[in-house]
Enzyme design. Structure first.
Site, PDB file in Angstrom:
ATOM      1  N   THR A   1      33.257  44.337  46.473  1.00  0.00           N
ATOM      2  CA  THR A   1      32.361  45.338  47.232  1.00  0.00           C
ATOM      3  C   THR A   1      30.863  44.954  46.148  1.00  0.00           C
ATOM      4  OG1 THR A   1      33.151  47.300  46.029  1.00  0.00           O
ATOM      5  CG2 THR A   1      33.715  46.704  48.386  1.00  0.00           C
TER       6      THR A   1
ATOM      7  N   LYS B   1      39.566  43.735  42.312  1.00  0.00           N
ATOM      8  CA  LYS B   1      38.128  44.171  42.410  1.00  0.00           C
ATOM      9  C   LYS B   1      37.961  45.805  42.168  1.00  0.00           C
ATOM     10  CE  LYS B   1      36.171  46.803  45.250  1.00  0.00           C
ATOM     11  NZ  LYS B   1      35.798  47.941  45.501  1.00  0.00           N
TER      12      LYS B   1
ATOM     13  N   THR C   1      42.609  52.437  39.067  1.00  0.00           N
ATOM     14  CA  THR C   1      42.584  51.036  39.429  1.00  0.00           C
ATOM     15  C   THR C   1      40.981  50.819  40.432  1.00  0.00           C
ATOM     16  OG1 THR C   1      44.038  51.267  41.094  1.00  0.00           O
ATOM     17  CG2 THR C   1      44.663  50.212  39.093  1.00  0.00           C
TER      18      THR C   1
ATOM     19  N   SER D   1      28.004  53.652  49.063  1.00  0.00           N
ATOM     20  CA  SER D   1      29.396  52.818  48.867  1.00  0.00           C
ATOM     21  C   SER D   1      30.660  53.627  49.419  1.00  0.00           C
ATOM     22  CB  SER D   1      29.494  52.585  47.312  1.00  0.00           C
ATOM     23  OG  SER D   1      29.998  53.486  46.617  1.00  0.00           O
TER      24      SER D   1
END
Lengths: 408, 408
Positions: free
Chosen positions: B161, B187, B198, B408
């Site tokens: 992203t 990612k 994570t 986001s």
């Protein structure tokens, strides 16, 4: 450092504060660190003054705070002195820090005639550099000779560091036909977080209150005011709030006098909000209210998770009604939450409910709301009766500029 | 949003990853949110693959995470599929979110012939907007028809992203004369904090390992890797780490095989560090190590207090050796500390000890050290045997730019 532009959230002017009989102020430019400005203030309190205080809980608190904590619990009719310097926090300065405090207390005692046990010191500024206390002590005679009951505004100026405006607040009330006054000053703009959330705050009243009652009131009111603000989640090593009751009004105030407590609360809340409004780089003042949490403790955990989240705070800086980040903060806080019972509001606008965006919410309405300078975010958890209210500001480029370049 | 400049802390290039027999990848541009790039990846795992996973502990975790958590504990020889989209996190999307997950699982199952209970989904991106799963499902036939065991780099790209580089890592080792391979992709660049620290991570090995042993290894190694990194203290609602052991090497690995665990650890540590190196706006990679704390738990509390402190992180951004802020962070953490027993080091430079700045420390040496891209801050508490190591990055203007403007 070049002086910073005044916060857009600052009040229009420093308020007119009433004279508090029984306390006099003086300031001096001692050159502790700053040049061309005052950086020491002395307040001398008449005999009979009761003192109360709350302090940072930091494990690495300054020598000054440790010294104040030893002294604050003692009853005394001898009067008191408060001496504060800006530019150097005297924190993490080893035994030299203790020696600096002792040297200042001795000098103030010798000039004022007050016992050393009644001299309270605060230092604010850079951590870990030896305090040049001789520069302060060289000014004490002059300070003592220029004490003035009307000089509280000068005192508010002298204690500032990265503050962009000086902070004062007051209240007056009638008790038994006589006027009782409260006036306070504060300093602080970064390294602000609960436990203990202050910075330096000095509040004076001419009410007559027993020391233990005064301490009880202060500790109680502190929770919903200075312990409920956060700028950057970082707790200072120097946070100190002293409350002095001179008794000069001759009005006795009992610990259950709710009018007095309300007035004191209003001064503390106003000063705590001014600290947030001067939060480093702040462009938005934000109230976060949590309702219907499983407990008050859970509500506070959620409120602080939102108020301290860099992603929430940057969204607010960008005037982005990014309520997903509020969901994130609630989710990460560790306190009880049920996705499908949450209701999130921006002001009066219901943004999300029943586990999703509200059917009545429009992105335009949210974006419009975020343009305001004063914002309110409310989250109802739908779980119980716990509530909490905290205040914070946004996280902006200016915060980075101030803190990446300034040795505070 | 315009694409961001590649992090200055990025590796020179994406590594050559070994082919893991038993897993094939395909990617597609489904237009979930982004245009002109791939945003869906499908990985199909052969029958006999064991799956393990660790997930965010957020109370508001996404529908995908909830679904994976239900499925991950089951033993099955049927093979498995992992399907991931970027651009929309499907978090806080109410019942519609659950329906999207079900619809994707059904579509993948119908095309691949795998049971729905063996289809694992992840979504990453904006929170609170309905996932247009039809766009994903429209691509599943094509994805299934283009599966390729060498396409792991494309898979790493499709799941990004705000990442400024794609993240991969691998290890190979010999066991009983045969080669065993491990390869992983990750990612993540913001909303990164422990529990669970994570983002999205997928690791594949051709080792043959029983499911419960695989899960045990993953949970254990996760603590010192992905659960020990923090970019901004904000925990994602979508964090997912899946580990798949296809068994295609025919090499059985027992849970006490330390060589395999070391290799897996190295892949997990490398990927977790890459996530920090891609921390939003990061210009410095920082290891914080705490030693001689009263307990491991206290050590971790101190380490995270330093690693998450905005004042510490902005000082690092400004290359300011402002160790006073480290003292502040230790003091505020709430874990045990004694000012006079602390030792603070920057790399090999002793900065502070015995409650004050070290007699051997010079500001020049500290300032020089801070110019490096990779920094190490060590604090020895002098209290006990507790240790902790966490990794973080600095807090810069670019973090504000990214997060004040990006939904986001």
């Amino acid at each position: 450092m070049a002086s910073l532009p005044v916060s857009p959230l600052a009040p229009d002017c420093f308020p007119d504060l009433p004279v508090i009989k029984g306390v006099r102020f003086a300031t001096a430019a001692a050159g502790v660190k700053y040049q061309g400005r005052t950086d020491v203030m002395l307040a001398v309190l008449d005999p009979g003054t009761a003192m109360a205080g709350v302090f940072t809980k930091s494990a690495t608190r300054s020598a000054n705070v440790l010294d104040c904590q030893i002294k604050i619990g003692a009853d005394s009719d001898a009067g008191a002195a408060i001496i504060v310097n800006s530019g150097n926090s005297n924190a993490f300065t080893g035994r030299a820090g203790d020696q600096s405090v002792a040297a200042i207390c001795e000098a103030v005692s010798s000039v004022t005639g007050l016992p050393e046990s009644r001299v309270f010191t605060s230092s604010t500024g850079v951590i870990g550099e030896r305090l040049p206390h001789d520069r302060i002590n060289a000014k004490i005679d002059a300070l003592n000779n220029s004490l003035d009951e009307t000089a509280i505004f000068d005192a508010a100026n002298a204690i500032t560091t990265t503050d962009t405006f000086s902070k004062g607040s007051s209240a007056q009330l009638e008790i038994d036909g006589k006027t009782v006054s409260i006036a306070g000053i504060a300093k602080g703009s970064g390294m602000i977080a609960p436990d203990m959330a202050t910075m330096l705050v000095y509040i004076f009243t001419d009410a007559k209150i027993a020391r233990s009652d005064l301490q009880g009131m202060l500790s109680e009111l502190n929770e919903g005011t200075f312990n409920s603000i956060t700028v950057d989640s970082d707790t200072s090593t120097s946070d100190t709030l002293l409350l002095a009751a001179t008794g000069a009004s001759d009005v006795k105030v009992s610990p259950d006098n709710s009018a007095f407590k309300t007035a004191l609360h209003s001064v503390m809340l106003d000063l705590s909000h001014q600290v947030v409004r001067d939060g480093e780089g702040a462009t938005k003042f934000v109230e976060v209210e949590i309702t219907s949490a499983a407990s008050d403790k859970d509500a506070r955990t959620h409120a602080l998770a939102i108020a301290n989240s860099p992603l929430v705070k940057t969204a607010i800086a960008g005037e982005d009604p990014n309520w997903g980040r509020i969901v994130m903060a609630i989710g990460k806080s560790g306190a009880a939450a049920d996705r499908d019972l949450l209701t999130i509001r921006f002001g009066d606008i219901t943004v999300a409910e029943h586990g999703w965006v509200s059917s009545t919410y429009s992105e335009e309405a949210g974006a419009d709301y975020m343009k305001q300078q004063d914002l309110k975010i409310t989250v109802d958890l739908g779980l119980g009766t716990g509530t909490s209210k905290v205040w914070t500001c946004d996280l902006t480029h200016q915060y980075i500029t101030i803190n990446a370049d300034y040795r505070s």
